[in-house]
Design a protein around this motif. Structure first.
Motif, PDB file in Angstrom:
ATOM      1  N   LEU A  76     -10.259   7.379  -2.422  1.00  0.00           N
ATOM      2  CA  LEU A  76     -11.030   8.421  -2.235  1.00  0.00           C
ATOM      3  C   LEU A  76     -12.462   8.282  -2.139  1.00  0.00           C
ATOM      4  N   VAL A  77     -12.693   7.281  -3.469  1.00  0.00           N
ATOM      5  CA  VAL A  77     -14.279   7.447  -3.985  1.00  0.00           C
ATOM      6  C   VAL A  77     -14.671   6.174  -3.823  1.00  0.00           C
ATOM      7  N   ALA A  78     -13.887   5.033  -3.898  1.00  0.00           N
ATOM      8  CA  ALA A  78     -14.329   3.528  -3.656  1.00  0.00           C
ATOM      9  C   ALA A  78     -14.093   2.846  -2.323  1.00  0.00           C
ATOM     10  N   GLY A  79     -13.172   3.533  -1.590  1.00  0.00           N
ATOM     11  CA  GLY A  79     -12.946   2.891  -0.266  1.00  0.00           C
ATOM     12  C   GLY A  79     -11.744   1.671  -0.390  1.00  0.00           C
ATOM     13  N   THR A  80     -11.002   1.869  -1.302  1.00  0.00           N
ATOM     14  CA  THR A  80      -9.913   0.765  -1.261  1.00  0.00           C
ATOM     15  C   THR A  80      -8.770   1.484  -0.527  1.00  0.00           C
ATOM     16  N   PRO A  81      -7.899   0.821  -0.250  1.00  0.00           N
ATOM     17  CA  PRO A  81      -6.657   1.261   0.876  1.00  0.00           C
ATOM     18  C   PRO A  81      -5.986   2.349   0.292  1.00  0.00           C
ATOM     19  N   ALA A  82      -5.562   3.142   1.058  1.00  0.00           N
ATOM     20  CA  ALA A  82      -4.779   4.379   0.964  1.00  0.00           C
ATOM     21  C   ALA A  82      -3.303   3.850   0.230  1.00  0.00           C
ATOM     22  N   PRO A  83      -3.078   4.446  -0.863  1.00  0.00           N
ATOM     23  CA  PRO A  83      -1.665   4.245  -1.476  1.00  0.00           C
ATOM     24  C   PRO A  83      -0.682   4.737  -0.158  1.00  0.00           C
ATOM     25  N   GLU A  84       0.463   3.857  -0.448  1.00  0.00           N
ATOM     26  CA  GLU A  84       1.526   3.994   0.480  1.00  0.00           C
ATOM     27  C   GLU A  84       2.276   5.575   0.331  1.00  0.00           C
ATOM     28  N   GLY A  85       2.359   6.075   1.472  1.00  0.00           N
ATOM     29  CA  GLY A  85       3.084   7.525   1.742  1.00  0.00           C
ATOM     30  C   GLY A  85       1.949   8.687   1.889  1.00  0.00           C
ATOM     31  N   PHE A  86       0.790   8.286   1.749  1.00  0.00           N
ATOM     32  CA  PHE A  86      -0.234   9.380   1.622  1.00  0.00           C
ATOM     33  C   PHE A  86      -0.783   9.667   3.189  1.00  0.00           C
ATOM     34  N   ASP A  87      -1.090  10.633   3.472  1.00  0.00           N
ATOM     35  CA  ASP A  87      -1.665  10.888   5.110  1.00  0.00           C
ATOM     36  C   ASP A  87      -3.065  10.454   5.008  1.00  0.00           C
ATOM     37  N   ARG A  88      -3.397   9.308   5.826  1.00  0.00           N
ATOM     38  CA  ARG A  88      -4.775   8.691   5.880  1.00  0.00           C
ATOM     39  C   ARG A  88      -5.608   9.681   6.162  1.00  0.00           C
ATOM     40  N   ALA A  89      -5.388  10.574   7.010  1.00  0.00           N
ATOM     41  CA  ALA A  89      -6.303  11.345   7.778  1.00  0.00           C
ATOM     42  C   ALA A  89      -6.780  12.661   6.685  1.00  0.00           C
ATOM     43  N   ARG A  90      -5.665  13.134   5.875  1.00  0.00           N
ATOM     44  CA  ARG A  90      -6.007  14.026   5.081  1.00  0.00           C
ATOM     45  C   ARG A  90      -6.911  13.418   3.903  1.00  0.00           C
TER      46      ARG A  90
END
Length: 431
Positions: free
Chosen positions: A311-325
């Motif tokens: 959310l704050v450092a721009g690292t990849p989204a954890p698996e299973g999360f809605d990337r748009a949200r």
């Protein structure tokens, strides 16, 4: 259980209006915004009139993997005593992550984030809540929060999670009906189902607030009128129980006092029309809390750190999360961060004008909050000046003066701005 009545969130911007409002039985104040030895005169006058004041904390992070910070707990306890409060409140949320449990840099969210509704997270939360209860001089109530995102591995519903929390700790609940509505829009959760699963006898009081919808996402802004949908959730709750207290929250974009009074009247009428049975005197006695295992704490720590980093450092989204949200939540966090910086350093939006938020968003991308908001304001100004911004020479000069006045007589050697500062000081003296 204390019967509070109808109240409103006390804020400095509406302090005079709150003092004159008819029918205000109590007020709530953000705990971190008051100093026990220097309480605002308005709050002192309200207390002298017999108006109850409840401190509402936002920084404990009881849902975080770390145990509650002793200094923060002591500060909350001091505010409760200074205000003569019958209880204090906090949130079921995490606000920071990283650190020793994850062998990573600590990260600050700058806002409340939802905890995973897993057995591990519940174990950690219960132990943290019990530690807070032991450290506070008055009862604690905890609030359900609004969320833009859902954890992919939740094992419990909102109501089940809260029910078990109360059963295991005896903690009171601060139910925010606006947050139930937010989670209905954003996460598809039924407010009626959540209310049906709650231990209503544990409710200490209720929050009501406004927000707005944009592109299918509900933003719990606390800066807009209370919508009918939120009052409908309040009506459902009031049909199930008579809440000991109900409070209107408004944090920004304050309307005329008459509009706030109309909202308070609508809240009173909604509760009165509900006709719910009075709650029991107290929730059941808590069971013994089994300490969360080190492995459970580490699992929660890793999960929360991965989410916050995305959310704050721009690292990849954890698996299973809605990337748009996640992107929406990340922008919301940056927006709130920009708002707070504007409050602690109001000269910055004045100097930068309409370009303030755009410039701040560009600065904050990939730069997590690490040293508090005042440090953030200085770093933001430094970032602009090193980039030769703002382009307008007069604005750049004003920003330079502002930065020099607050950066201390000698910058730390080795920082990129040190040589620039020496040149800037010389140029200003010659000017």
């Amino acid at each position: 259980m204390v019967r509070l009545g109808t109240g409103i969130g006390w804020r400095p911007e509406i302090a005079d209006a709150v003092e004159r409002m008819p029918g205000v039985d109590w007020v709530e104040v953000v705990a971190e915004n008051v100093c026990p030895g220097h309480l605002p005169a308005s709050l002192l006058r309200l207390r002298e009139r017999g108006v109850t004041v409840v401190p509402h904390g936002v920084s404990l992070g009881l849902g975080g993997a770390d145990r509650p910070d002793g200094a923060r707990l002591a500060a909350l306890a001091e505010r409760a005593q200074a205000l003569g409060a019958p209880l204090v409140t906090e949130h079921i949320a995490f606000v920071r992550a990283g650190g020793p449990l994850t062998a990573s840099d600590p990260l600050e969210a700058g806002h409340l984030l939802p905890v995973p509704r897993t057995r591990d997270a519940l174990d950690v939360l219960c132990e943290n809540v019990r530690a807070a209860q032991d450290a506070l001089p008055v009862p604690l109530a905890v609030e359900n929060i609004a969320a833009l995102i859902s954890w992919p591995d939740d094992e419990l519903t909102e109501g089940q999670f809260l029910y078990e929390l109360v059963e295991r700790t005896g903690v009171r609940l601060l139910i925010d009906v606006a947050n139930l509505h937010t989670n209905h829009v954003n996460r598809g959760e039924d407010p009626a189902k959540a209310l049906a699963e709650l231990p209503v006898e544990a409710i200490a009081y209720v929050h009501v607030a406004g927000g707005f919808e944009r592109d299918g996402v509900w933003h719990d802004s606390h800066a807009h009128p209370v919508p009918r949908a939120v009052l409908d959730v309040l009506a459902d709750l009031a049909a199930r129980t008579s809440p000991p207290g109900v409070l209107l929250e408004r944090d920004e974009n304050f309307p005329e006092p008459a509009e706030l009074e109309r909202e308070l009247a609508a809240i009173r009428a909604t509760v009165a029309d509900g006709g719910g049975a009075a709650p029991a005197a107290a929730p059941p006695a808590p069971a013994a809390v089994v300490p969360a295992s080190p492995a459970a704490r580490q699992r929660v720590a890793l999960a929360e750190a991965a989410l916050l980093s995305a959310l704050v450092a721009g690292t990849p989204a954890p698996e299973g999360f809605d990337r748009a949200r996640l992107a929406v939540q990340g922008r919301a966090l940056t927006g709130k961060r920009a708002d707070v910086v504007a409050k602690v350093a109001p000269e910055l939006p004045e100097i930068l004008g309409d370009g303030y938020r755009r410039a701040f968003f560009a600065y904050a991308t990939g730069r997590p909050l690490t040293g508090g908001y005042r440090r953030d304001a200085l770093d933001f100004a430094e970032h602009l000046l090193l980039a030769g911004l703002p382009e307008d020479a007069d604005a750049r000069g004003r920003l330079t003066h502002w930065w020099l006045e607050r950066s201390g007589p000698r910058p730390l050697e080795g920082r990129p701005v040190a040589r620039w500062l020496r040149a800037a000081r010389l140029a200003l003296r010659r000017g």
